[in-house]
Each structure stands twice: as C-alpha cells, then as structure tokens.
Design a protein around this motif. Sequence first.
Motif, PDB file in Angstrom:
ATOM      1  N   PRO A   1      15.517 -43.683  27.598  1.00  0.00           N
ATOM      2  CA  PRO A   1      16.500 -44.424  28.405  1.00  0.00           C
ATOM      3  C   PRO A   1      17.053 -43.670  29.614  1.00  0.00           C
ATOM      4  O   PRO A   1      18.210 -43.815  29.950  1.00  0.00           O
ATOM      5  CB  PRO A   1      17.624 -44.702  27.390  1.00  0.00           C
ATOM      6  N   ASP A   2      16.239 -42.864  30.270  1.00  0.00           N
ATOM      7  CA  ASP A   2      16.647 -42.269  31.545  1.00  0.00           C
ATOM      8  C   ASP A   2      15.454 -41.931  32.427  1.00  0.00           C
ATOM      9  O   ASP A   2      15.620 -41.545  33.586  1.00  0.00           O
ATOM     10  CB  ASP A   2      17.514 -41.016  31.336  1.00  0.00           C
ATOM     11  N   ASP A   3      14.239 -42.089  31.903  1.00  0.00           N
ATOM     12  CA  ASP A   3      13.052 -41.749  32.689  1.00  0.00           C
ATOM     13  C   ASP A   3      12.934 -42.626  33.927  1.00  0.00           C
ATOM     14  O   ASP A   3      12.385 -42.192  34.946  1.00  0.00           O
ATOM     15  CB  ASP A   3      11.782 -41.890  31.835  1.00  0.00           C
ATOM     16  N   ASP A   4      13.433 -43.854  33.860  1.00  0.00           N
ATOM     17  CA  ASP A   4      13.348 -44.754  35.011  1.00  0.00           C
ATOM     18  C   ASP A   4      14.071 -44.185  36.224  1.00  0.00           C
ATOM     19  O   ASP A   4      13.508 -44.094  37.315  1.00  0.00           O
ATOM     20  CB  ASP A   4      13.871 -46.149  34.657  1.00  0.00           C
ATOM     21  N   VAL A   5      15.316 -43.779  36.039  1.00  0.00           N
ATOM     22  CA  VAL A   5      16.086 -43.298  37.194  1.00  0.00           C
ATOM     23  C   VAL A   5      15.717 -41.864  37.563  1.00  0.00           C
ATOM     24  O   VAL A   5      15.751 -41.498  38.742  1.00  0.00           O
ATOM     25  CB  VAL A   5      17.606 -43.427  36.944  1.00  0.00           C
ATOM     26  N   ILE A   6      15.348 -41.041  36.581  1.00  0.00           N
ATOM     27  CA  ILE A   6      14.948 -39.667  36.884  1.00  0.00           C
ATOM     28  C   ILE A   6      13.662 -39.653  37.696  1.00  0.00           C
ATOM     29  O   ILE A   6      13.527 -38.932  38.679  1.00  0.00           O
ATOM     30  CB  ILE A   6      14.767 -38.851  35.590  1.00  0.00           C
ATOM     31  N   SER A   7      12.708 -40.469  37.292  1.00  0.00           N
ATOM     32  CA  SER A   7      11.370 -40.386  37.876  1.00  0.00           C
ATOM     33  C   SER A   7      11.161 -41.302  39.075  1.00  0.00           C
ATOM     34  O   SER A   7      10.380 -40.988  39.961  1.00  0.00           O
ATOM     35  CB  SER A   7      10.320 -40.705  36.816  1.00  0.00           C
ATOM     36  N   MET A   8      11.845 -42.448  39.099  1.00  0.00           N
ATOM     37  CA  MET A   8      11.617 -43.391  40.210  1.00  0.00           C
ATOM     38  C   MET A   8      12.880 -44.155  40.568  1.00  0.00           C
ATOM     39  O   MET A   8      12.826 -45.334  40.921  1.00  0.00           O
ATOM     40  CB  MET A   8      10.479 -44.355  39.858  1.00  0.00           C
ATOM     41  N   GLY A   9      14.016 -43.468  40.510  1.00  0.00           N
ATOM     42  CA  GLY A   9      15.294 -44.124  40.812  1.00  0.00           C
ATOM     43  C   GLY A   9      15.371 -44.683  42.211  1.00  0.00           C
ATOM     44  O   GLY A   9      15.950 -45.756  42.437  1.00  0.00           O
ATOM     45  N   GLY A  10      14.782 -43.985  43.177  1.00  0.00           N
ATOM     46  CA  GLY A  10      14.804 -44.478  44.549  1.00  0.00           C
ATOM     47  C   GLY A  10      13.961 -45.728  44.718  1.00  0.00           C
ATOM     48  O   GLY A  10      14.354 -46.679  45.397  1.00  0.00           O
ATOM     49  N   THR A  11      12.784 -45.733  44.094  1.00  0.00           N
ATOM     50  CA  THR A  11      11.898 -46.902  44.167  1.00  0.00           C
ATOM     51  C   THR A  11      12.506 -48.085  43.421  1.00  0.00           C
ATOM     52  O   THR A  11      12.436 -49.239  43.880  1.00  0.00           O
ATOM     53  CB  THR A  11      10.521 -46.542  43.585  1.00  0.00           C
ATOM     54  N   PHE A  12      13.089 -47.822  42.279  1.00  0.00           N
ATOM     55  CA  PHE A  12      13.840 -48.827  41.511  1.00  0.00           C
ATOM     56  C   PHE A  12      14.880 -49.474  42.429  1.00  0.00           C
ATOM     57  O   PHE A  12      14.983 -50.708  42.536  1.00  0.00           O
ATOM     58  CB  PHE A  12      14.468 -48.099  40.318  1.00  0.00           C
ATOM     59  N   ASP A  13      15.652 -48.644  43.120  1.00  0.00           N
ATOM     60  CA  ASP A  13      16.699 -49.120  44.016  1.00  0.00           C
ATOM     61  C   ASP A  13      16.115 -49.997  45.126  1.00  0.00           C
ATOM     62  O   ASP A  13      16.637 -51.083  45.438  1.00  0.00           O
ATOM     63  CB  ASP A  13      17.414 -47.909  44.611  1.00  0.00           C
TER      64      ASP A  13
END
Length: 640
Positions: A376-388
């Motif tokens: 529950p944190d790999d999304d923002v750690i690894s691709m938080g900017g792309t997610f945004d």
Amino acid sequence: MKVTDYKSIAYTPAGKFEETRFEKIHNIIFENSKEASVLVAQEIAELIRTKESKNKPCVLGLATGSSPIRVYEELIRMHREEGLSFANVITFNLDEYYPMDKNNIQSYFYFMHEHLFNHIDILPENINIPDGNVSSEDLYQSCIDYEMKIKAYGGLDFQLLGIGRTGHIGFNEPGSHLNSGTRSITLDHITRVDAAPTFLGIDNVPRKAITMGIGTVLAAKRIVLLGWGSNKAEILKETIEGEITSEVPATYLQNHDNTTFIIDEGASSELTRVKTPWLVTSCAWDDALKMKAVLWLAELLNKSILKLTDKNYNDYGMSGLLTEEGTSYNLNIKMFNKLQNTITGWPGGKPNADDSKRPERATIPKKRVIIFSPHPDDDVISMGGTFDRLVQQGHEVHIAYQTSGNIAVSDEEALKFAEVTQTLCPDCKETQNIIKFLKIKTENDVDSEEVRSLKGFIRRSESLAATRYLGLEDKNVHFLNLPFYETGTIKKKNITEEDINIMCNLIDEIKPHQIYAAGDLADPHGTHKVCLDAIFESLSVLKHQKYMNDCWVWLYKGAWHEWESYQIDMAVPMSPDQVLRKRHAIFFHQSQKDGVMFQGSDSREFWVRAEDRNRLTAKKYNDLGLADYAAIEAFKRYHF
C-alpha cells in the motif's frame, strides 16, 4: 546462453560451451528460476536413485535462504507423485545462526523442516544441521565433530549453494581461508542487513553463526550454486569473471572442477557476454541491442549521443555496427530520436495529437487505468508523479493494492494505534486483546488475526489519505488482500486460483486500457515478483477477451532500482512542484517512515530514494543530450 537441455552441458568445463574469455566458472542462464530449479531437483533425484541402485547412501550438502526453495518444492513433488525416496539420503546443512534455538521460526533447523524434511521420508537420524544451541564451551568441539562426521561418510556427493551479496557461500564471509573447516564466524554487516526482513529488523539478527568451511565445500564431488534476481548480478559477475580472492569467498569455486552456477536472466545481467556482448563476439544487431550499445558507450565515455565518433565505436568492439549503419552520425541521430520519443508529459496519451512517435496512444482520449501496487505505498513511491498526471488529465484511474502490507507495520506502531483506540473505546475487548498480545509477544509468536487486521487497517487508512490527496475518489481504490500474503509471517504461500480469480475479476470489471505494475524482479521470491506473476497469470487467463486488445501494460520499478536507460519505453518528466506533491503523498504512509522495517541495505527513507532515483534518471537523459528535467519516472512496456 539459454538452455533447455540441462543434462547435456551440466558437466561441461567452463568456457567449452560459450565463447568468452572472461568467465572462469561454468554457468548456465535460464529464463526464470522456476524452470532452472526443476532441472536442478531432477539432477539431485537422479543422483539419489543412482546411489540407491548401488545400495549406497547419498550424501547431500543443503542450503537455506530463498534460492533453493523451489528446488525443495520440486523434490517434495517428486516424492509425492513419482515415488522418489529419501531413505538412503544423509544431509548436512551448510550453516546455522548462533546462538539459535532449533524451534525458533528463524532457525535454519525450522526452515529445513518447514520447506523439505517434514514432507519427505528422510530418516530423522540422517538429518545433520549445526547445533545453534551448543554452549560456548562446547562450540569448538561441536564444529570438529560436524566436520569429522561429513568425512566419515566419505564427503559430500552433492553440495547445493546460494550466494550472498558479500560473496559468501554458507556463512563464509570475506576473509575466509581456502582451507577453512566447520567453525563459528562473525557475520558481515551486509549479511545481517539482508537477513533483517526475516527477523523483522536488523537488531534482531544474530551477530554470529556456525558454518561449513570453504575447504569442506570444495571437497564435495559436485557443486551447484543458485543465483536468482538482479540484486545478485554484481556479485555473480565478480565471482565468475574476477580473480580468486578471500574478499569474495565464492571465487574459490573457480578451482573446483565440477561446479555449475545456475542463474536466471536477472542474475546474469552484469556478465560481460550479457551486458556488453559486442566485447565478446560478433553480434546480430537488432534495434534493442543497438540502443543498448550506443547508450552504454555514451555513458562510458561521458559523452552525449550526438558526440560519439566512428573511432569511439571502433575502439569498443562495434565496428560491425558501424558497417550496418554507415556512419556514427546516422546511428547517433537514429538512437537520439528513438530515446527522445520515449519522453512524454501525457502518460495516458495526448488528445488530438500525432501519436505515431509517442509512447502512448491518443486514439482513446479518456482511458480506464489500473495501477497495481504490491504494497500500500508502492504506487506513490514508484510512480506518484505519473499517478498525479493521469488523474489531472482526466483518465479514470483505479488503484489496486494487491496485499495488505500488514507484515511491514511494526508492533510498536500497532500498539500506539491500539492504545489510541482504547482511549476512545475503553471497554472494547478486541482492542484489549490486541494490547495484551503485543505486550507479551515473543520472537516466535505469529501475529494474531486481530493484530494482523489492525496492521492492515493502518496501511489501508494511510493509502486512502494518499490517494485522496492526489484527487482520487475512494470508490476507485481497491484493497485486494490477496490470500497468498495473509500468513502473518515473512514466509508467504504460493499463488493459488483464489488469488488469480480476485485479480481477474477486477480486471474484467474495469476493462482497462492501461495497466501499471511493479516490474521489480530483484528478488524472485519477494512479494513484488509474486504480485507480478499474479498479474501475468491473470492476463494469460483474460487475453482472449475482446477488451484486452486495447490494453497496454506498463511496468515500473520499486524503491531500490530503476530501469536502465536502454530499457525505457516511456519517460514521464516531473516539474519541481510535482516532485513535492509526490513527496507529500509518500508522507501519508507514516507507518513506513522513520525507521521502516524493511529498509534493506539503503539507509535513506523511501521518499529520499524515490526522489534521488527520479533525479538521476533525468540527469542521465540530460547527459545523453536531451532536455534537462527536474525528475523523470520511467516505464517499460510489457507485451503479452
């Protein structure tokens, strides 16, 4: 060299099967560890049966750790389904922590029984593991007795090995002598760091161990060393291609005339014939190899792509490449444009734009997107900017957390939340049970279901806080809690049909145009790899569905590594403001900040690692002659 006929070359001396002047130990590269492990298990089984037919004992030296697990699984399968008997087998394990009670779930005694001995018909008296309980006064004699018992059986017929990042085999750390026998040893700090996840923190890892010596191992008639994952690549290159030195004890295996290293693609990635094959032999130059060679040369010479000359290529074994392309100018322009075309500020595709040279399609203006996050944190750690970016640019984004991540919440963190809850609900029995359990918990205790639930709720709440901050609605956040993970211990179950069904149901419900997944393969038995396998298996099940024709899969890396420049298919730049937004999103995962349990060998916090990694990727692009960005997140497309 990838092989399918393992037996035909298993005993071939080093250098006979591959044209390379660099390698000093026979090694075989397999596409994956599963296939390789099955073949190693088959070799062991054949040896057992041969010895049995001659009415002789089969003396095996066995290893622990993640590397041999699949070998043991296959041996168990052969015992159950093919009648393979271990009645004539005598085993000697390489090592054991000291001091260590054999009933401790972290002991190698426990490990071997859990992964092998409890499931086969080996006689208990034929199992030999160094005694981690022996008194300090008797330790020296115990080691001598262990050594003499091996010799009494005529030595080891077969020795299975793994390799540590220090180059240790068994627990023979740097400085170990060629003729060393079974003895006690002080563990290297790196070894203890690598063991920390199993012990839930480095402070719990013993500082000493008992190990077979280098001399004991080298006396084995046959040695097979297993190496899986990119995190073993550097030490394997040093061991296979370097000089013999006590600083890398595994290099002593160069002197053994019947040793084979069995490695997967990730572990082989630093070998000269894999990383820079043009230095070894003539190459068939496809586009991927051309890109790899050009970027390697530019980075080696610290030049931008467009400044490379004919002489540069000729000096580094690429004259054949120039012959194909004509001139360095033509080749440089071609590779520069190809790399430039990986850059996009529109990871979901740019509407009403020419997408012929962009990494993503513009033909589907609003995409349905699933970002799979192992924890529950790999999304923002690894691709938080792309997610945004995907959210801001109007795509229908879904986050799917594959595991609860509860094992990564410390007992202290859980107790803090439980005590806060108790102040709000003093009579809550469940909270009282949690507090009582955590206060009396010992190192051998597995978390109760109530404690696991609390730790899972902590991770869930942090995830929702982060996704809300990035503008995602709660209904688009999915907590899959895949069953393979929910054991309460570091050891996880294998993927089952239940796990795959959960994944398939979500994909089928959303019918995505894009899937993002963690492609970090450093540890083939780690949670990231298991979660990726679950995605791949799900895609295999669903690939005939019509909507899958429009689904593209993008792989991101985890907190420790990034794709090499030549591997990147999509590079998403971030502005300084987006770097800050990504940092703040990571901060919501407070239980994983300030002393995270699975820190690994890197003492930096996850947000620092992520920023440094993204900044370094941007710098590499700039050094190669491309635009200067604050940071870049990188992705590789997976074709299924």
